[in-house]
Write a protein that holds these residues in place. Structure first.
Motif, PDB file in Angstrom:
ATOM      1  N   ASN A   4       0.811  -1.224   0.000  1.00 29.80           N
ATOM      2  CA  ASN A   4       0.000   0.000   0.000  1.00 29.80           C
ATOM      3  C   ASN A   4       0.841   1.270   0.000  1.00 29.80           C
ATOM      4  O   ASN A   4       0.305   2.367   0.143  1.00 29.80           O
ATOM      5  CB  ASN A   4      -0.951   0.004   1.203  1.00 29.80           C
ATOM      6  N   ASN A   5       2.144   1.120  -0.158  1.00 35.23           N
ATOM      7  CA  ASN A   5       3.033   2.269  -0.282  1.00 35.23           C
ATOM      8  C   ASN A   5       3.316   2.503  -1.761  1.00 35.23           C
ATOM      9  O   ASN A   5       3.728   1.585  -2.473  1.00 35.23           O
ATOM     10  CB  ASN A   5       4.350   2.029   0.465  1.00 35.23           C
ATOM     11  N   VAL A   6       3.086   3.713  -2.219  1.00 37.92           N
ATOM     12  CA  VAL A   6       3.213   3.981  -3.646  1.00 37.92           C
ATOM     13  C   VAL A   6       4.095   5.199  -3.891  1.00 37.92           C
ATOM     14  O   VAL A   6       4.318   6.021  -3.001  1.00 37.92           O
ATOM     15  CB  VAL A   6       1.826   4.210  -4.294  1.00 37.92           C
ATOM     16  N   ILE A   7       4.566   5.282  -5.124  1.00 38.48           N
ATOM     17  CA  ILE A   7       5.335   6.435  -5.604  1.00 38.48           C
ATOM     18  C   ILE A   7       4.560   7.030  -6.770  1.00 38.48           C
ATOM     19  O   ILE A   7       3.970   6.290  -7.567  1.00 38.48           O
ATOM     20  CB  ILE A   7       6.744   5.996  -6.050  1.00 38.48           C
ATOM     21  N   ILE A   8       4.546   8.340  -6.880  1.00 42.61           N
ATOM     22  CA  ILE A   8       3.820   8.973  -7.976  1.00 42.61           C
ATOM     23  C   ILE A   8       4.757   9.867  -8.769  1.00 42.61           C
ATOM     24  O   ILE A   8       5.748  10.373  -8.256  1.00 42.61           O
ATOM     25  CB  ILE A   8       2.619   9.810  -7.470  1.00 42.61           C
ATOM     26  N   SER A   9       4.446  10.012 -10.035  1.00 37.83           N
ATOM     27  CA  SER A   9       5.139  11.002 -10.860  1.00 37.83           C
ATOM     28  C   SER A   9       4.282  12.253 -10.900  1.00 37.83           C
ATOM     29  O   SER A   9       3.056  12.181 -10.957  1.00 37.83           O
ATOM     30  CB  SER A   9       5.364  10.470 -12.272  1.00 37.83           C
ATOM     31  N   THR A  10       4.914  13.385 -10.841  1.00 35.06           N
ATOM     32  CA  THR A  10       4.189  14.643 -10.799  1.00 35.06           C
ATOM     33  C   THR A  10       4.036  15.222 -12.187  1.00 35.06           C
ATOM     34  O   THR A  10       4.702  14.823 -13.132  1.00 35.06           O
ATOM     35  CB  THR A  10       4.928  15.650  -9.916  1.00 35.06           C
ATOM     36  N   ILE A  11       3.127  16.179 -12.319  1.00 32.10           N
ATOM     37  CA  ILE A  11       2.969  16.964 -13.542  1.00 32.10           C
ATOM     38  C   ILE A  11       3.429  18.367 -13.230  1.00 32.10           C
ATOM     39  O   ILE A  11       2.823  19.067 -12.417  1.00 32.10           O
ATOM     40  CB  ILE A  11       1.508  16.972 -14.025  1.00 32.10           C
ATOM     41  N   GLY A  12       4.489  18.789 -13.861  1.00 32.00           N
ATOM     42  CA  GLY A  12       5.048  20.099 -13.562  1.00 32.00           C
ATOM     43  C   GLY A  12       5.586  20.112 -12.146  1.00 32.00           C
ATOM     44  O   GLY A  12       6.256  19.184 -11.711  1.00 32.00           O
ATOM     45  N   PRO A  13       5.266  21.150 -11.353  1.00 38.84           N
ATOM     46  CA  PRO A  13       5.783  21.233  -9.996  1.00 38.84           C
ATOM     47  C   PRO A  13       5.070  20.310  -9.025  1.00 38.84           C
ATOM     48  O   PRO A  13       5.549  20.078  -7.937  1.00 38.84           O
ATOM     49  CB  PRO A  13       5.537  22.701  -9.623  1.00 38.84           C
ATOM     50  N   GLY A  14       3.924  19.781  -9.374  1.00 31.22           N
ATOM     51  CA  GLY A  14       3.195  18.906  -8.475  1.00 31.22           C
ATOM     52  C   GLY A  14       1.973  18.354  -9.154  1.00 31.22           C
ATOM     53  O   GLY A  14       1.671  18.680 -10.288  1.00 31.22           O
TER      54      GLY A  14
END
Length: 431
Positions: A164-174
């Protein structure tokens, strides 16, 4: 002179009204053509956030092996996958290898979902559902494609307590959601599912972020949720997404050498090495498919531009020709040919400028109302995702105004040159 020309435009307002309407329509069409082409250009030029150089995809084939009773034995899929990773890592040319599902860039395997962004205190009342692309990966996936963490930490694998631990990629600054207010996440926060808020869905903990990932050749960028590939879903037959990065300088003839050297070692239960393909091949194939669609867009744009040019040329040719008597009278009263040409060109540009103001207001209103997208007309859907601000509107205005101005000057040049050659007596006789 400008005041005099404005009086002329006002005195001939009935005929000029149609020209202003034509100019406004033309300006709006070209504005959105410019906006759309800029979106395509930004997509081509944008940093995908991943490095596919020296990367390959391994595809494993499956051949059912049955015992004497005709029953296929059960295999420990996780152990087979772990054995495959260990053997591939031992190859002298391989730097990193990773497993994934819906993960290989440009492969066409995509899974998306909608999530609500929350802060540590709970769901924000004015936040909204944000679309994410989901990838199930092992930690080495980030090393294979050179995706550095921007903040937080990497999940541990294989460790079911990390599921249940995830990593996300952001769009622009967040990552931003659109609501009454704009809500952006720059730091590690939490996610909770919003599509079925009454269900007992587990809350996913956001333990890290990466930069923007854009691995479709053309289209709208979307943030990615990276899940650790669960032990129970580590199945080569179902996912079959194995990516590796080779060491610098070893990519020459790598697929042929790898198949020759590893075919026997990768015969694991019912699996065998089927193919080794560069990730760049998948990107090239996607580009070929998309370019076919883009050719249609370019054809329609060129068709519109040509028709606009012909329409403006025709309008101003007949308009200037119909004013031969006026031009002859001005020459008879002592106006020079150069001054008359300047009068006609300035009047044309003033009409264009007046129409451009109205057209700009309309274009801005239509864009903010999202009417263009609702009608299915190509436009930039999420300008913030591409970092597009007011400067793009300035570019749209400048490019469109200059383009239409050039067409207009060309349209009046020849008939104006002909008109100033007319003899005053001949022009007045025609009147």
């Amino acid at each position: 002179m400008i005041r005099h020309i404005l009086k002329i435009i006002w005195n001939e307002r009935r005929s000029n009204l149609w020209i202003l309407l034509e100019y406004t329509l033309v300006f709006c069409v070209l504005w959105f053509c410019c906006d759309y082409c800029s979106a395509i250009l930004r997509t081509y030029k944008s940093d995908p956030g991943i490095d596919i150089r020296d990367t390959y995809r391994i595809e494993m084939g499956y051949r059912a092996i049955k015992n004497t009773d005709g029953i296929e034995p059960e295999y420990d899929q996780f152990e087979i996958a772990m054995t495959l990773l260990e053997r591939v890592k031992l190859h002298p040319d391989v730097a990193y290898v990773a497993l994934g599902r819906h993960a290989i860039p440009y492969s066409g395997s995509v899974k998306t979902s909608g999530w609500m962004l929350n802060d540590e205190k709970g769901t924000l009342s004015d936040s909204s559902v944000v679309g994410f692309r989901e990838r199930l990966v092992t930690p080495d996936f980030f090393r294979v494609f050179n995706i550095p963490l921007r903040s937080g930490r990497m999940f541990r694998w294989p460790d079911d307590s990390e599921n249940n631990n995830v990593i996300i990629s952001t769009i622009g600054p967040g990552i931003c959601g659109e609501g009454k207010k704009r809500f952006c996440i720059d730091n590690v926060r939490t996610l909770s599912h919003s599509l079925r808020p009454k269900d007992d869905e587990p809350i996913l903990s956001l333990i890290g972020t990466t930069g923007q990932i854009h691995d479709t050749y053309w289209g709208q960028p979307m943030s990615t949720i990276y899940y650790p590939l669960p032990r129970k879903e580590t199945n080569l037959r179902r996912s079959n997404e194995i990516a590796l990065r080779v060491k610098p300088g070893t990519d020459k003839d790598f697929p042929q050498r790898f198949r020759k050297e590893m075919s026997e070692q990768l015969k694991l239960g019912p699996y065998f090495l089927a193919s080794v393909k560069p990730i760049s091949d998948y990107k090239a194939k996607q580009a070929e498919e998309v370019n076919g669609e883009l050719n249609g867009v370019y054809s329609v744009t060129i068709f519109l531009v040509i028709n606009i040019m012909l329409g403006i040329l025709g309008t101003f040719y007949f308009r200037t020709q119909s004013r031969r008597s006026e031009i002859g009278l001005r020459i008879a009263l002592g106006s020079s040919k150069r001054k008359i040409r300047s009068l006609i060109f300035t009047e044309t540009l003033l009409l264009l400028f007046l129409a451009s103001i109205v057209a700009t207001i309309l274009c801005m209103a239509l864009r903010f109302a999202d009417l263009i997208q609702s009608l299915g007309i190509p436009a930039i859907a999420d300008r913030a995702a591409w970092g597009i601000g007011v400067e793009q509107d300035v570019i749209n205005f400048a490019v469109t105004f200059v383009f239409v101005a050039v067409i207009s000057i060309v349209a009046v040049w020849y008939p104006a040159s002909q008109a100033v050659q007319v003899q005053p007596a001949e022009a007045l006789h025609e009147e």
